[in-house]
Design a protein around this motif. Sequence first.
Motif, PDB file in Angstrom:
ATOM      1  N   ARG A  94      44.678 -11.306 -15.738  1.00  0.00           N
ATOM      2  CA  ARG A  94      44.521 -12.758 -15.948  1.00  0.00           C
ATOM      3  C   ARG A  94      45.831 -13.492 -15.675  1.00  0.00           C
ATOM      4  O   ARG A  94      45.839 -14.517 -15.020  1.00  0.00           O
ATOM      5  CB  ARG A  94      44.053 -13.036 -17.359  1.00  0.00           C
ATOM      6  CG  ARG A  94      42.736 -12.404 -17.675  1.00  0.00           C
ATOM      7  CD  ARG A  94      41.680 -13.412 -17.807  1.00  0.00           C
ATOM      8  NE  ARG A  94      40.420 -12.710 -18.075  1.00  0.00           N
ATOM      9  CZ  ARG A  94      39.272 -13.229 -17.799  1.00  0.00           C
ATOM     10  NH1 ARG A  94      39.195 -14.416 -17.285  1.00  0.00           N
ATOM     11  NH2 ARG A  94      38.173 -12.564 -18.046  1.00  0.00           N
ATOM     12  N   ILE A  95      46.929 -12.977 -16.213  1.00  0.00           N
ATOM     13  CA  ILE A  95      48.233 -13.622 -16.013  1.00  0.00           C
ATOM     14  C   ILE A  95      48.589 -13.671 -14.533  1.00  0.00           C
ATOM     15  O   ILE A  95      49.133 -14.668 -14.052  1.00  0.00           O
ATOM     16  CB  ILE A  95      49.327 -12.887 -16.816  1.00  0.00           C
ATOM     17  CG1 ILE A  95      49.113 -13.103 -18.320  1.00  0.00           C
ATOM     18  CG2 ILE A  95      50.715 -13.335 -16.406  1.00  0.00           C
ATOM     19  CD1 ILE A  95      49.984 -12.245 -19.219  1.00  0.00           C
ATOM     20  N   CYS A  96      48.254 -12.616 -13.794  1.00  0.00           N
ATOM     21  CA  CYS A  96      48.603 -12.526 -12.371  1.00  0.00           C
ATOM     22  C   CYS A  96      47.545 -13.129 -11.451  1.00  0.00           C
ATOM     23  O   CYS A  96      47.667 -13.033 -10.225  1.00  0.00           O
ATOM     24  CB  CYS A  96      48.854 -11.066 -11.996  1.00  0.00           C
ATOM     25  SG  CYS A  96      50.302 -10.392 -12.811  1.00  0.00           S
ATOM     26  N   GLY A  97      46.515 -13.728 -12.005  1.00  0.00           N
ATOM     27  CA  GLY A  97      45.495 -14.371 -11.186  1.00  0.00           C
ATOM     28  C   GLY A  97      44.574 -13.397 -10.474  1.00  0.00           C
ATOM     29  O   GLY A  97      44.173 -13.638  -9.338  1.00  0.00           O
ATOM     30  N   LEU A  98      44.236 -12.300 -11.143  1.00  0.00           N
ATOM     31  CA  LEU A  98      43.378 -11.272 -10.555  1.00  0.00           C
ATOM     32  C   LEU A  98      42.123 -11.090 -11.389  1.00  0.00           C
ATOM     33  O   LEU A  98      42.070 -11.493 -12.541  1.00  0.00           O
ATOM     34  CB  LEU A  98      44.126  -9.937 -10.494  1.00  0.00           C
ATOM     35  CG  LEU A  98      45.466  -9.929  -9.792  1.00  0.00           C
ATOM     36  CD1 LEU A  98      46.131  -8.575  -9.948  1.00  0.00           C
ATOM     37  CD2 LEU A  98      45.315 -10.293  -8.331  1.00  0.00           C
ATOM     38  N   ARG A  99      41.125 -10.450 -10.793  1.00  0.00           N
ATOM     39  CA  ARG A  99      39.939 -10.045 -11.537  1.00  0.00           C
ATOM     40  C   ARG A  99      39.357  -8.792 -10.909  1.00  0.00           C
ATOM     41  O   ARG A  99      39.572  -8.518  -9.729  1.00  0.00           O
ATOM     42  CB  ARG A  99      38.904 -11.151 -11.630  1.00  0.00           C
ATOM     43  CG  ARG A  99      38.284 -11.545 -10.336  1.00  0.00           C
ATOM     44  CD  ARG A  99      37.410 -12.781 -10.525  1.00  0.00           C
ATOM     45  NE  ARG A  99      37.021 -13.266  -9.215  1.00  0.00           N
ATOM     46  CZ  ARG A  99      35.780 -13.348  -8.798  1.00  0.00           C
ATOM     47  NH1 ARG A  99      34.791 -13.006  -9.588  1.00  0.00           N
ATOM     48  NH2 ARG A  99      35.509 -13.782  -7.603  1.00  0.00           N
ATOM     49  N   VAL A 100      38.625  -8.041 -11.717  1.00  0.00           N
ATOM     50  CA  VAL A 100      37.974  -6.813 -11.271  1.00  0.00           C
ATOM     51  C   VAL A 100      36.493  -7.134 -11.084  1.00  0.00           C
ATOM     52  O   VAL A 100      35.854  -7.644 -11.993  1.00  0.00           O
ATOM     53  CB  VAL A 100      38.142  -5.680 -12.305  1.00  0.00           C
ATOM     54  CG1 VAL A 100      37.433  -4.414 -11.846  1.00  0.00           C
ATOM     55  CG2 VAL A 100      39.611  -5.412 -12.572  1.00  0.00           C
ATOM     56  N   VAL A 101      35.977  -6.850  -9.887  1.00  0.00           N
ATOM     57  CA  VAL A 101      34.564  -7.121  -9.620  1.00  0.00           C
ATOM     58  C   VAL A 101      33.881  -5.842  -9.132  1.00  0.00           C
ATOM     59  O   VAL A 101      34.503  -5.007  -8.490  1.00  0.00           O
ATOM     60  CB  VAL A 101      34.370  -8.251  -8.571  1.00  0.00           C
ATOM     61  CG1 VAL A 101      34.890  -9.568  -9.112  1.00  0.00           C
ATOM     62  CG2 VAL A 101      35.034  -7.921  -7.265  1.00  0.00           C
ATOM     63  N   PRO A 102      32.605  -5.696  -9.460  1.00  0.00           N
ATOM     64  CA  PRO A 102      31.878  -4.508  -9.000  1.00  0.00           C
ATOM     65  C   PRO A 102      31.491  -4.619  -7.530  1.00  0.00           C
ATOM     66  O   PRO A 102      31.331  -5.726  -7.000  1.00  0.00           O
ATOM     67  CB  PRO A 102      30.629  -4.496  -9.888  1.00  0.00           C
ATOM     68  CG  PRO A 102      30.450  -5.900 -10.334  1.00  0.00           C
ATOM     69  CD  PRO A 102      31.812  -6.528 -10.351  1.00  0.00           C
ATOM     70  N   VAL A 103      31.360  -3.471  -6.891  1.00  0.00           N
ATOM     71  CA  VAL A 103      30.921  -3.390  -5.500  1.00  0.00           C
ATOM     72  C   VAL A 103      29.647  -2.554  -5.482  1.00  0.00           C
ATOM     73  O   VAL A 103      29.638  -1.423  -5.944  1.00  0.00           O
ATOM     74  CB  VAL A 103      31.994  -2.721  -4.613  1.00  0.00           C
ATOM     75  CG1 VAL A 103      31.486  -2.538  -3.194  1.00  0.00           C
ATOM     76  CG2 VAL A 103      33.282  -3.510  -4.630  1.00  0.00           C
ATOM     77  N   ARG A 104      28.587  -3.133  -4.954  1.00  0.00           N
ATOM     78  CA  ARG A 104      27.315  -2.415  -4.817  1.00  0.00           C
ATOM     79  C   ARG A 104      26.825  -2.592  -3.385  1.00  0.00           C
ATOM     80  O   ARG A 104      26.729  -3.721  -2.901  1.00  0.00           O
ATOM     81  CB  ARG A 104      26.256  -2.951  -5.788  1.00  0.00           C
ATOM     82  CG  ARG A 104      26.659  -2.924  -7.252  1.00  0.00           C
ATOM     83  CD  ARG A 104      26.745  -1.493  -7.790  1.00  0.00           C
ATOM     84  NE  ARG A 104      27.052  -1.482  -9.210  1.00  0.00           N
ATOM     85  CZ  ARG A 104      28.276  -1.365  -9.712  1.00  0.00           C
ATOM     86  NH1 ARG A 104      29.311  -1.250  -8.928  1.00  0.00           N
ATOM     87  NH2 ARG A 104      28.467  -1.354 -11.013  1.00  0.00           N
ATOM     88  N   ASP A 105      26.518  -1.505  -2.717  1.00  0.00           N
ATOM     89  CA  ASP A 105      26.038  -1.532  -1.336  1.00  0.00           C
ATOM     90  C   ASP A 105      26.970  -2.338  -0.437  1.00  0.00           C
ATOM     91  O   ASP A 105      26.531  -3.169   0.348  1.00  0.00           O
ATOM     92  CB  ASP A 105      24.612  -2.097  -1.268  1.00  0.00           C
ATOM     93  CG  ASP A 105      23.622  -1.260  -2.059  1.00  0.00           C
ATOM     94  OD1 ASP A 105      23.767  -0.021  -2.038  1.00  0.00           O
ATOM     95  OD2 ASP A 105      22.734  -1.848  -2.703  1.00  0.00           O
ATOM     96  N   HIS A 106      28.274  -2.104  -0.574  1.00  0.00           N
ATOM     97  CA  HIS A 106      29.315  -2.751   0.225  1.00  0.00           C
ATOM     98  C   HIS A 106      29.337  -4.266   0.064  1.00  0.00           C
ATOM     99  O   HIS A 106      29.781  -4.981   0.945  1.00  0.00           O
ATOM    100  CB  HIS A 106      29.201  -2.367   1.707  1.00  0.00           C
ATOM    101  CG  HIS A 106      29.446  -0.917   1.946  1.00  0.00           C
ATOM    102  ND1 HIS A 106      30.688  -0.360   1.844  1.00  0.00           N
ATOM    103  CD2 HIS A 106      28.599   0.096   2.240  1.00  0.00           C
ATOM    104  CE1 HIS A 106      30.602   0.930   2.091  1.00  0.00           C
ATOM    105  NE2 HIS A 106      29.344   1.245   2.323  1.00  0.00           N
ATOM    106  N   GLN A 107      28.870  -4.776  -1.067  1.00  0.00           N
ATOM    107  CA  GLN A 107      28.928  -6.205  -1.380  1.00  0.00           C
ATOM    108  C   GLN A 107      29.456  -6.358  -2.800  1.00  0.00           C
ATOM    109  O   GLN A 107      29.121  -5.578  -3.678  1.00  0.00           O
ATOM    110  CB  GLN A 107      27.538  -6.852  -1.272  1.00  0.00           C
ATOM    111  CG  GLN A 107      26.958  -6.849   0.120  1.00  0.00           C
ATOM    112  CD  GLN A 107      27.775  -7.691   1.087  1.00  0.00           C
ATOM    113  OE1 GLN A 107      28.190  -8.788   0.774  1.00  0.00           O
ATOM    114  NE2 GLN A 107      28.016  -7.162   2.274  1.00  0.00           N
TER     115      GLN A 107
END
Length: 153
Positions: A94-107
């Motif tokens: 959050r401090i560095c302006g990042l987030r973790v998002v899931p990847v499903r079927d290359h999306q």
Amino acid sequence: MASSAQPGTGPSEEFRFPGNRLGLAEDGPGSVAGWGRRVLALLLDWLIAGLIASAVTGKPMWAGGNDYNTSHLALFFVMSAILSGLAGGTIGHRICGLRVVPVRDHQTIAAPPGLIAGVIRAFLICVVLPAVVFDRDRRGLHDLAAKTVVVRR
């Protein structure tokens, strides 16, 4: 002598920039995070976990010791697993302006990855080696195993 480009020598349509294969932007919000921000986020998370472990054990961070080291690693793991899995990023992210998002079927998907993905990521980051082995989309083995990618906010 002028050289002409041979077919297949330039970037392929499949890989033009990190995240292209995942449908991510080349730069700006939603693009794959750079190494500088990711390392800074990791160091911030490690420092926060260390400060909490210091408060819990009653020992200063620099004193070390088995009980402190175990508490530090355990707190880092729990904090990383829960926050990245359920909130889509740790405090450092959050401090560095990042987030973790899931990847499903290359999306990529906008929702947080989920607790199981968070636990997988956190465990493999704690092991260290999987976090430093990565692919051309800047996804470490911990991200590949958890089916996630770290992007810019």
